[in-house]
Design a protein around this motif. Structure first.
Motif, PDB file in Angstrom:
ATOM      1  N   THR A  62     -10.129  -9.408   4.996  1.00  0.00           N
ATOM      2  CA  THR A  62      -9.216  -9.077   6.087  1.00  0.00           C
ATOM      3  C   THR A  62      -9.190  -7.568   6.342  1.00  0.00           C
ATOM      4  OG1 THR A  62      -7.316  -8.785   4.594  1.00  0.00           O
ATOM      5  CG2 THR A  62      -7.659 -11.000   5.507  1.00  0.00           C
ATOM      6  N   ALA A  63      -8.680  -7.224   7.506  1.00  0.00           N
ATOM      7  CA  ALA A  63      -8.434  -5.819   7.848  1.00  0.00           C
ATOM      8  C   ALA A  63      -6.953  -5.657   8.134  1.00  0.00           C
ATOM      9  CB  ALA A  63      -9.253  -5.415   9.068  1.00  0.00           C
ATOM     10  N   SER A  64      -6.368  -4.598   7.589  1.00  0.00           N
ATOM     11  CA  SER A  64      -4.994  -4.212   7.867  1.00  0.00           C
ATOM     12  C   SER A  64      -5.035  -2.819   8.472  1.00  0.00           C
ATOM     13  CB  SER A  64      -4.168  -4.196   6.571  1.00  0.00           C
ATOM     14  OG  SER A  64      -4.216  -5.456   5.953  1.00  0.00           O
ATOM     15  N   LYS A  65      -3.887  -2.298   8.805  1.00  0.00           N
ATOM     16  CA  LYS A  65      -3.865  -0.986   9.454  1.00  0.00           C
ATOM     17  C   LYS A  65      -4.475   0.104   8.568  1.00  0.00           C
ATOM     18  CE  LYS A  65      -0.938   2.320  11.677  1.00  0.00           C
ATOM     19  NZ  LYS A  65       0.184   2.657  12.419  1.00  0.00           N
ATOM     20  N   ASN A  66      -4.122   0.125   7.282  1.00  0.00           N
ATOM     21  CA  ASN A  66      -4.536   1.227   6.412  1.00  0.00           C
ATOM     22  C   ASN A  66      -5.585   0.878   5.359  1.00  0.00           C
ATOM     23  OD1 ASN A  66      -2.765   3.109   7.629  1.00  0.00           O
ATOM     24  ND2 ASN A  66      -1.074   2.133   6.554  1.00  0.00           N
ATOM     25  N   HIS A  67      -5.984  -0.369   5.298  1.00  0.00           N
ATOM     26  CA  HIS A  67      -6.998  -0.765   4.307  1.00  0.00           C
ATOM     27  C   HIS A  67      -7.603  -2.107   4.705  1.00  0.00           C
ATOM     28  CE1 HIS A  67      -3.395  -2.942   2.866  1.00  0.00           C
ATOM     29  NE2 HIS A  67      -4.270  -3.868   2.522  1.00  0.00           N
ATOM     30  N   MET A  68      -8.610  -2.498   3.962  1.00  0.00           N
ATOM     31  CA  MET A  68      -9.194  -3.836   4.099  1.00  0.00           C
ATOM     32  C   MET A  68      -9.018  -4.529   2.758  1.00  0.00           C
ATOM     33  SD  MET A  68     -12.530  -2.566   6.180  1.00  0.00           S
ATOM     34  CE  MET A  68     -12.388  -0.978   5.371  1.00  0.00           C
ATOM     35  N   SER A  69      -9.091  -5.849   2.761  1.00  0.00           N
ATOM     36  CA  SER A  69      -8.934  -6.595   1.517  1.00  0.00           C
ATOM     37  C   SER A  69     -10.062  -7.597   1.366  1.00  0.00           C
ATOM     38  CB  SER A  69      -7.591  -7.340   1.497  1.00  0.00           C
ATOM     39  OG  SER A  69      -6.513  -6.434   1.548  1.00  0.00           O
ATOM     40  N   PHE A  70     -10.453  -7.798   0.110  1.00  0.00           N
ATOM     41  CA  PHE A  70     -11.489  -8.756  -0.264  1.00  0.00           C
ATOM     42  C   PHE A  70     -10.877  -9.647  -1.331  1.00  0.00           C
ATOM     43  CE2 PHE A  70     -15.415  -9.694  -2.827  1.00  0.00           C
ATOM     44  CZ  PHE A  70     -16.098 -10.387  -1.852  1.00  0.00           C
ATOM     45  N   PHE A  71     -10.947 -10.947  -1.116  1.00  0.00           N
ATOM     46  CA  PHE A  71     -10.325 -11.924  -2.010  1.00  0.00           C
ATOM     47  C   PHE A  71     -11.429 -12.780  -2.647  1.00  0.00           C
ATOM     48  CE2 PHE A  71      -7.461 -10.869   1.400  1.00  0.00           C
ATOM     49  CZ  PHE A  71      -6.159 -10.962   0.919  1.00  0.00           C
ATOM     50  N   PRO A  72     -11.977 -12.392  -3.812  1.00  0.00           N
ATOM     51  CA  PRO A  72     -13.057 -13.171  -4.411  1.00  0.00           C
ATOM     52  C   PRO A  72     -12.547 -14.340  -5.244  1.00  0.00           C
ATOM     53  CG  PRO A  72     -12.727 -11.156  -5.646  1.00  0.00           C
ATOM     54  CD  PRO A  72     -11.737 -11.139  -4.516  1.00  0.00           C
ATOM     55  N   SER A  73     -11.588 -14.138  -6.086  1.00  0.00           N
ATOM     56  CA  SER A  73     -10.867 -15.129  -6.878  1.00  0.00           C
ATOM     57  C   SER A  73     -10.106 -14.353  -7.931  1.00  0.00           C
ATOM     58  CB  SER A  73     -11.777 -16.167  -7.558  1.00  0.00           C
ATOM     59  OG  SER A  73     -12.386 -15.630  -8.718  1.00  0.00           O
ATOM     60  N   SER A  74      -8.980 -14.880  -8.341  1.00  0.00           N
ATOM     61  CA  SER A  74      -8.197 -14.180  -9.377  1.00  0.00           C
ATOM     62  C   SER A  74      -9.012 -14.094 -10.673  1.00  0.00           C
ATOM     63  CB  SER A  74      -6.857 -14.879  -9.613  1.00  0.00           C
ATOM     64  OG  SER A  74      -7.063 -16.233  -9.953  1.00  0.00           O
ATOM     65  N   TRP A  75      -9.860 -15.102 -10.933  1.00  0.00           N
ATOM     66  CA  TRP A  75     -10.670 -15.083 -12.164  1.00  0.00           C
ATOM     67  C   TRP A  75     -11.664 -13.936 -12.126  1.00  0.00           C
ATOM     68  CZ3 TRP A  75     -11.838 -20.455 -10.126  1.00  0.00           C
ATOM     69  CH2 TRP A  75     -10.756 -21.322 -10.363  1.00  0.00           C
ATOM     70  N   ALA A  76     -12.346 -13.766 -10.993  1.00  0.00           N
ATOM     71  CA  ALA A  76     -13.338 -12.693 -10.865  1.00  0.00           C
ATOM     72  C   ALA A  76     -12.663 -11.330 -10.984  1.00  0.00           C
ATOM     73  CB  ALA A  76     -14.084 -12.815  -9.538  1.00  0.00           C
ATOM     74  N   ILE A  77     -11.499 -11.173 -10.363  1.00  0.00           N
ATOM     75  CA  ILE A  77     -10.767  -9.902 -10.442  1.00  0.00           C
ATOM     76  C   ILE A  77     -10.394  -9.612 -11.885  1.00  0.00           C
ATOM     77  CG2 ILE A  77      -8.594  -8.749  -9.831  1.00  0.00           C
ATOM     78  CD1 ILE A  77      -8.835 -10.134  -7.065  1.00  0.00           C
ATOM     79  N   GLU A  78      -9.896 -10.622 -12.579  1.00  0.00           N
ATOM     80  CA  GLU A  78      -9.499 -10.447 -13.981  1.00  0.00           C
ATOM     81  C   GLU A  78     -10.718 -10.085 -14.847  1.00  0.00           C
ATOM     82  OE1 GLU A  78      -7.185 -10.033 -17.226  1.00  0.00           O
ATOM     83  OE2 GLU A  78      -6.445 -10.351 -15.184  1.00  0.00           O
ATOM     84  N   GLU A  79     -11.797 -10.814 -14.661  1.00  0.00           N
ATOM     85  CA  GLU A  79     -12.991 -10.600 -15.493  1.00  0.00           C
ATOM     86  C   GLU A  79     -13.620  -9.226 -15.263  1.00  0.00           C
ATOM     87  OE1 GLU A  79     -17.281 -12.757 -16.090  1.00  0.00           O
ATOM     88  OE2 GLU A  79     -15.501 -14.035 -15.944  1.00  0.00           O
ATOM     89  N   LEU A  80     -13.551  -8.733 -14.024  1.00  0.00           N
ATOM     90  CA  LEU A  80     -14.200  -7.456 -13.697  1.00  0.00           C
ATOM     91  C   LEU A  80     -13.199  -6.313 -13.522  1.00  0.00           C
ATOM     92  CD1 LEU A  80     -16.852  -8.937 -11.264  1.00  0.00           C
ATOM     93  CD2 LEU A  80     -17.195  -8.198 -13.624  1.00  0.00           C
ATOM     94  N   LYS A  81     -12.017  -6.482 -14.091  1.00  0.00           N
ATOM     95  CA  LYS A  81     -10.938  -5.506 -13.930  1.00  0.00           C
ATOM     96  C   LYS A  81     -11.388  -4.072 -14.238  1.00  0.00           C
ATOM     97  CE  LYS A  81      -7.170  -6.854 -15.814  1.00  0.00           C
ATOM     98  NZ  LYS A  81      -5.976  -7.163 -16.562  1.00  0.00           N
ATOM     99  N   ALA A  82     -12.176  -3.888 -15.282  1.00  0.00           N
ATOM    100  CA  ALA A  82     -12.616  -2.540 -15.672  1.00  0.00           C
ATOM    101  C   ALA A  82     -13.441  -1.877 -14.567  1.00  0.00           C
ATOM    102  CB  ALA A  82     -13.414  -2.601 -16.971  1.00  0.00           C
ATOM    103  N   LYS A  83     -14.205  -2.669 -13.810  1.00  0.00           N
ATOM    104  CA  LYS A  83     -15.043  -2.108 -12.745  1.00  0.00           C
ATOM    105  C   LYS A  83     -14.262  -1.879 -11.456  1.00  0.00           C
ATOM    106  CE  LYS A  83     -19.308  -4.018 -14.529  1.00  0.00           C
ATOM    107  NZ  LYS A  83     -20.523  -4.754 -14.258  1.00  0.00           N
ATOM    108  N   LEU A  84     -13.020  -2.332 -11.411  1.00  0.00           N
ATOM    109  CA  LEU A  84     -12.207  -2.235 -10.191  1.00  0.00           C
ATOM    110  C   LEU A  84     -11.156  -1.135 -10.288  1.00  0.00           C
ATOM    111  CD1 LEU A  84     -11.738  -6.069  -9.641  1.00  0.00           C
ATOM    112  CD2 LEU A  84     -13.150  -4.520  -8.287  1.00  0.00           C
ATOM    113  N   GLN A  85     -11.285  -0.261 -11.268  1.00  0.00           N
ATOM    114  CA  GLN A  85     -10.226   0.720 -11.511  1.00  0.00           C
ATOM    115  C   GLN A  85      -9.982   1.687 -10.364  1.00  0.00           C
ATOM    116  OE1 GLN A  85     -10.516   2.284 -15.502  1.00  0.00           O
ATOM    117  NE2 GLN A  85      -9.432   0.461 -16.183  1.00  0.00           N
ATOM    118  N   GLY A  86     -10.981   1.937  -9.530  1.00  0.00           N
ATOM    119  CA  GLY A  86     -10.770   2.854  -8.407  1.00  0.00           C
ATOM    120  C   GLY A  86     -10.117   2.206  -7.202  1.00  0.00           C
TER     121      GLY A  86
END
Length: 123
Positions: A62-86
Motif C-alpha cells: 500500500t501507499a500512504s501519505k508519508n510511507h509505503m507498506s509491504f505485508f509479507p506475513s507476520s512469520w516472515a517479519i519475525e524470522e527476518l527481524k534482524a534484517k529489518l532494523q532500519g
C-alpha cells in the motif's frame, strides 16, 4: 494519495490513484514478486493490492501519505527481524519510504520465506 470515494477493484485501479513516485516503487515490488512467484494471482483484499499464492494471500502492498507498506506475513517479519532494523515494522507490515526503500534481496527473502510457509500449509 487521493482520498478514494470507492474502493479500487483492481491493483491497476489502485495504483492509478497513487502519486507517481510511490506508484513506481509499488510497481517495482509487484513486478519482483511476480518474477519470484510466476503463479501469483492479483486481487484486492481489505482494500489493498494483494498477490495470492495457492489461494492464500502472499503479500499486500500500500501507499500512504508519508510511507509505503509491504505485508509479507507476520512469520516472515519475525524470522527476518534482524534484517529489518532500519524500517518501522508492525506485526504484519514493514513501512518504508522512497529515501529508504526495501532492497530487492530483502523482498525476495521475505516473499520466498512466506512461499515456504504456505507450501508447508502453515496456518
Amino acid at each position: 494519495m487521493q482520498i478514494m470515494d470507492r474502493k479500487a477493484k483492481s491493483i491497476d485501479e489502485y495504483l492509478s490513484k497513487v502519486e507517481p513516485q510511490h506508484r513506481a516503487e509499488l510497481e517495482r515490488i509487484r513486478a519482483l514478486v511476480k518474477q519470484l512467484v510466476p503463479s501469483v494471482e492479483e486481487t484486492m483484499s481489505y482494500g489493498m493490492p494483494t498477490l495470492t499464492y495457492k489461494k492464500r494471500s502472499l503479500v499486500y502492498f500500500t501507499a500512504s501519505k508519508n510511507h509505503m507498506s509491504f505485508f509479507p506475513s507476520s512469520w516472515a517479519i519475525e524470522e527476518l527481524k534482524a534484517k529489518l532494523q532500519g524500517y518501522k515494522t508492525t506485526k504484519h507490515a514493514i513501512q518504508f519510504t522512497l529515501e529508504n526503500p526495501l532492497p530487492n534481496a530483502l523482498i525476495k527473502e521475505l516473499v520466498l520465506n512466506h512461499v515456504r510457509d504456505i507450501d508447508a500449509d502453515r496456518q
